[in-house]
Design an enzyme around this catalytic site. Structure first.
Site, PDB file in Angstrom:
ATOM      1  N   ARG A 128      -8.433  -0.649   4.736  1.00  9.93           N
ATOM      2  CA  ARG A 128      -7.660   0.492   3.860  1.00  9.93           C
ATOM      3  C   ARG A 128      -6.132  -0.036   3.654  1.00  9.93           C
ATOM      4  NH1 ARG A 128      -7.280   6.068   6.935  1.00  9.93           N
ATOM      5  NH2 ARG A 128      -6.263   6.447   5.023  1.00  9.93           N
ATOM      6  N   ARG A 162       0.262  14.354  12.892  1.00 16.38           N
ATOM      7  CA  ARG A 162       0.789  14.199  11.396  1.00 16.38           C
ATOM      8  C   ARG A 162       1.111  15.640  10.506  1.00 16.38           C
ATOM      9  NH1 ARG A 162      -0.960   8.965  10.235  1.00 16.38           N
ATOM     10  NH2 ARG A 162       0.578   8.765   8.426  1.00 16.38           N
ATOM     11  N   PRO A 163       1.773  16.500  11.111  1.00 17.78           N
ATOM     12  CA  PRO A 163       2.211  17.516  10.439  1.00 17.78           C
ATOM     13  C   PRO A 163       2.746  17.351   9.090  1.00 17.78           C
ATOM     14  CG  PRO A 163       3.488  17.510  12.359  1.00 17.78           C
ATOM     15  CD  PRO A 163       2.560  16.368  12.399  1.00 17.78           C
ATOM     16  N   VAL A 164       2.768  18.532   8.400  1.00 17.59           N
ATOM     17  CA  VAL A 164       3.577  18.256   7.094  1.00 17.59           C
ATOM     18  C   VAL A 164       4.544  19.376   6.828  1.00 17.59           C
ATOM     19  CG1 VAL A 164       1.731  17.070   5.879  1.00 17.59           C
ATOM     20  CG2 VAL A 164       1.632  19.701   5.741  1.00 17.59           C
ATOM     21  N   ASP A 165       4.778  20.112   8.024  1.00 14.76           N
ATOM     22  CA  ASP A 165       5.808  21.086   7.892  1.00 14.76           C
ATOM     23  C   ASP A 165       7.074  21.013   7.384  1.00 14.76           C
ATOM     24  OD1 ASP A 165       5.960  19.470  10.358  1.00 14.76           O
ATOM     25  OD2 ASP A 165       7.622  20.719  11.127  1.00 14.76           O
ATOM     26  N   LEU A 166       7.704  19.784   7.470  1.00 18.64           N
ATOM     27  CA  LEU A 166       9.019  19.331   6.828  1.00 18.64           C
ATOM     28  C   LEU A 166       8.889  19.321   5.213  1.00 18.64           C
ATOM     29  CD1 LEU A 166      10.368  16.728   9.424  1.00 18.64           C
ATOM     30  CD2 LEU A 166      10.874  18.952   9.375  1.00 18.64           C
ATOM     31  N   ILE A 190       7.956   6.745  17.004  1.00 20.45           N
ATOM     32  CA  ILE A 190       7.418   7.803  15.690  1.00 20.45           C
ATOM     33  C   ILE A 190       6.306   8.298  15.967  1.00 20.45           C
ATOM     34  CG2 ILE A 190       7.036   7.210  13.103  1.00 20.45           C
ATOM     35  CD1 ILE A 190       9.757   6.393  14.203  1.00 20.45           C
ATOM     36  N   ASP A 204       4.882   0.477  11.874  1.00 20.68           N
ATOM     37  CA  ASP A 204       3.712  -0.058  11.418  1.00 20.68           C
ATOM     38  C   ASP A 204       3.442  -1.775  11.974  1.00 20.68           C
ATOM     39  OD1 ASP A 204       3.651   1.501   8.166  1.00 20.68           O
ATOM     40  OD2 ASP A 204       3.014   2.087  10.264  1.00 20.68           O
ATOM     41  N   LYS A 234       0.910  -1.170   0.209  1.00 18.54           N
ATOM     42  CA  LYS A 234       0.030  -0.024   0.041  1.00 18.54           C
ATOM     43  C   LYS A 234       0.873   1.413  -0.100  1.00 18.54           C
ATOM     44  CE  LYS A 234      -1.556   1.564   4.116  1.00 18.54           C
ATOM     45  NZ  LYS A 234      -1.410   2.944   4.440  1.00 18.54           N
ATOM     46  N   ASN A 235       1.809   1.115   1.018  1.00 16.48           N
ATOM     47  CA  ASN A 235       2.502   2.561   1.093  1.00 16.48           C
ATOM     48  C   ASN A 235       3.587   2.854   0.012  1.00 16.48           C
ATOM     49  OD1 ASN A 235       1.130   2.809   3.261  1.00 16.48           O
ATOM     50  ND2 ASN A 235       2.782   2.534   4.925  1.00 16.48           N
ATOM     51  N   ARG A 244      -4.775  11.052   4.246  1.00 11.27           N
ATOM     52  CA  ARG A 244      -3.811  11.972   4.692  1.00 11.27           C
ATOM     53  C   ARG A 244      -2.615  11.768   3.475  1.00 11.27           C
ATOM     54  NH1 ARG A 244       0.269  11.775   6.878  1.00 11.27           N
ATOM     55  NH2 ARG A 244       0.391  13.964   7.545  1.00 11.27           N
ATOM     56  N   CYS A 303      -4.844  12.399  12.633  1.00  5.69           N
ATOM     57  CA  CYS A 303      -5.575  11.082  12.507  1.00  5.69           C
ATOM     58  C   CYS A 303      -5.559  10.446  13.981  1.00  5.69           C
ATOM     59  CB  CYS A 303      -5.150  10.160  11.417  1.00  5.69           C
ATOM     60  SG  CYS A 303      -3.217   9.502  11.841  1.00  5.69           S
TER      61      CYS A 303
END
Ligand code: EPZ
Length: 416
Positions: free
Chosen positions: A395, A120-124, A325, A303, A22-23, A91, A115
């Site tokens: 999912r 789960r920020p996306v600043d990077l 993590i 995971d 999936k990933n 996301r 979630c």
């Protein structure tokens, strides 16, 4: 909504084939925005998140078909807005930022929101794109990015973010000039994305290490590509065999990519043997507790944390799991306690004391890997386990109950 019913305590026997990852499939599908010409992908798993991603690709202007685990995609007139009602369900949609900024010089993507497992920020991701010449403003829940033409840059990630590395890889592939990513994520799925981009004509080297170099090219072309098998799905089946004191053969198992997981399973007393592309796993009597800390690849994968915790619930003795993590990835703990597990939480560390056996009960899935841990717990628990809200499971696991019942598990799906 559906629920899964499991009558536990039945040993499993036979072969299970692992589906596509999936990933890896998610970023590879979003990278299909970039090339001109048709792309043919094989071993794409039939999952909710894949269908969501294909919907997003269609909204963004790609024509796609999906059958027999094969996806065909052709980019048409590319649009630049990813709507909230789609992004809020997945996301990983934020991975369209890189391709859109690189191709169209603009992207309007709903901020994904948190979630169950964390903020789960996306600043990077955004900082990296700013170094490449993009500017962003946040306007009514949307990240609105613009740039004339993305330029290659030297990017250093404070944390080896998987999504951030993937987003920059896709953008840098057709940026002006060269990009170096330092402290890049080394996950196999990142490597698979880089290999896909190279098959489309990109010039990427160093994937799988923490320094990745990308030479920007003017355009990419369509290609044929097979997605790598899912190491987390495979690891989940290794745990299912150990939980039920069974012998299973896992086909298409990405053994090398499961090093850290296999190491811990062997430390617990599980017998794991690789024979070409199949892995044989069986439990040898008592298991013992171990200590685990989740890390970026090649460390122990977050995971697989919930699944190993479940196995430790029936081990002889105690063990600890430190989740480094995500800040809230213990939602499965209280559900496992309902099945009779003895787990105490202290911040981001769980202390698990093995018990004689688990006993079936109704439980609630909260996120993808937590659901998987409840399934493997139910396989071993005495009596009936009912898992509600299994849309979380759908999912990320293709036909899980079919694959498990094919090796003898008493597991089926019912309408809630
Ligand atoms: C990917 O998520 C996977 N998802 C996750 O799998 C996996 O758990 C995770 O990598 C770690 O291996 C997909 O590939 C679709 P990250 P991602 O960016 O990209 C923080 C599953 O069950 N961070 O490496 O979101 C973040 O908050 C899913 O299949 C920032 O602070 O992972 C987290 O604490 C769950 N700022 C940590 O880094 C950023 O800009 C890891 O995030 C980005 C991340």
């Amino acid at each position: 909504m559906d629920k899964l019913i499991i009558e536990g305590g039945v040993p499993l026997h036979g072969e299970i084939r692992v589906s596509g990852a999936k990933n890896a499939a998610l970023p590879i599908l979003l990278a299909c925005i970039l090339p001109e010409g048709p792309i043919n992908l094989s071993r794409v798993p039939r999952l909710r998140d894949i269908h969501t991603t294909l919907k997003l690709l269609n909204i963004l202007g790609c024509e796609t078909t999906f059958e027999d685990n094969k996806v065909k995609s052709v980019a048409g007139d590319i649009q630049t807005e990813a709507p909230y009602d789609l992004v809020k369900t997945m996301r990983a949609s934020v991975l369209c930022l890189g391709p859109l900024l690189a191709l169209k010089g603009e992207a309007k993507v709903a901020l994904p929101g948190g979630c169950a497992i964390g903020a789960r920020p996306v600043d990077l991701h955004l900082r990296a794109f700013e170094k490449m010449g993009a500017t962003f403003d946040l306007d009514s829940g949307y990240i609105h990015g613009k740039c004339k033409k993305l330029k290659g840059a030297e990017i250093h990630f404070d944390f080896p973010t998987v999504g951030g590395t993937e987003n920059v890889l896709m953008a840098a592939a057709i940026a002006d000039g060269d990009t170096v990513i330092e402290n890049a994520a080394r996950e196999p799925e990142v490597e698979d994305l880089a290999n896909f981009l190279n098959a489309c004509g990109a010039k990427i080297s160093g994937q799988g290490t923490s320094i990745i170099k990308i030479e920007g090219v003017t355009s990419l072309k369509g290609c044929n590509y097979t997605v790598m098998p899912d190491r987390i799905e495979a690891g989940t089946y290794l745990v299912a065999a150990a939980m039920t004191d069974s012998e299973l053969e896992i086909l298409d198992c990405p053994f090398q990519e499961l090093d850290a997981v296999v190491y811990k399973l062997r430390e617990m007393g599980v017998w794991v043997h690789e024979d070409n592309d199949r892995v044989i796993v069986r439990r040898h009597g008592q298991l013992k507790g171990v200590d685990i800390t989740t890390q970026p690849f090649p460390g122990f994968p977050t995971d697989m944390q919930a699944q190993l915790m479940t196995l430790m619930c029936i081990a002889n003795g105690a063990g600890t799991i430190e989740e480094k993590i995500f800040e809230n990835r213990f939602m499965h703990v209280q559900e496992l306690v309902r099945l009779g597990a003895n787990i105490k939480l202290k911040g981001r560390t769980a202390m698990i004391r093995g018990v004689e056996k688990l006993t079936g009960a109704p439980v609630m899935a909260s996120d993808l890997r937590a659901s998987a841990s409840l399934v493997v717990a139910g396989l071993a628990a005495e009596g009936r386990t009912e898992i509600q809200r299994i849309y979380h499971l759908d999912r990320g696991y293709e036909q899980l109950e079919k694959k498990l019942s094919a090796v003898g598990a008493r597991i089926w799906r019912e309408k809630e």
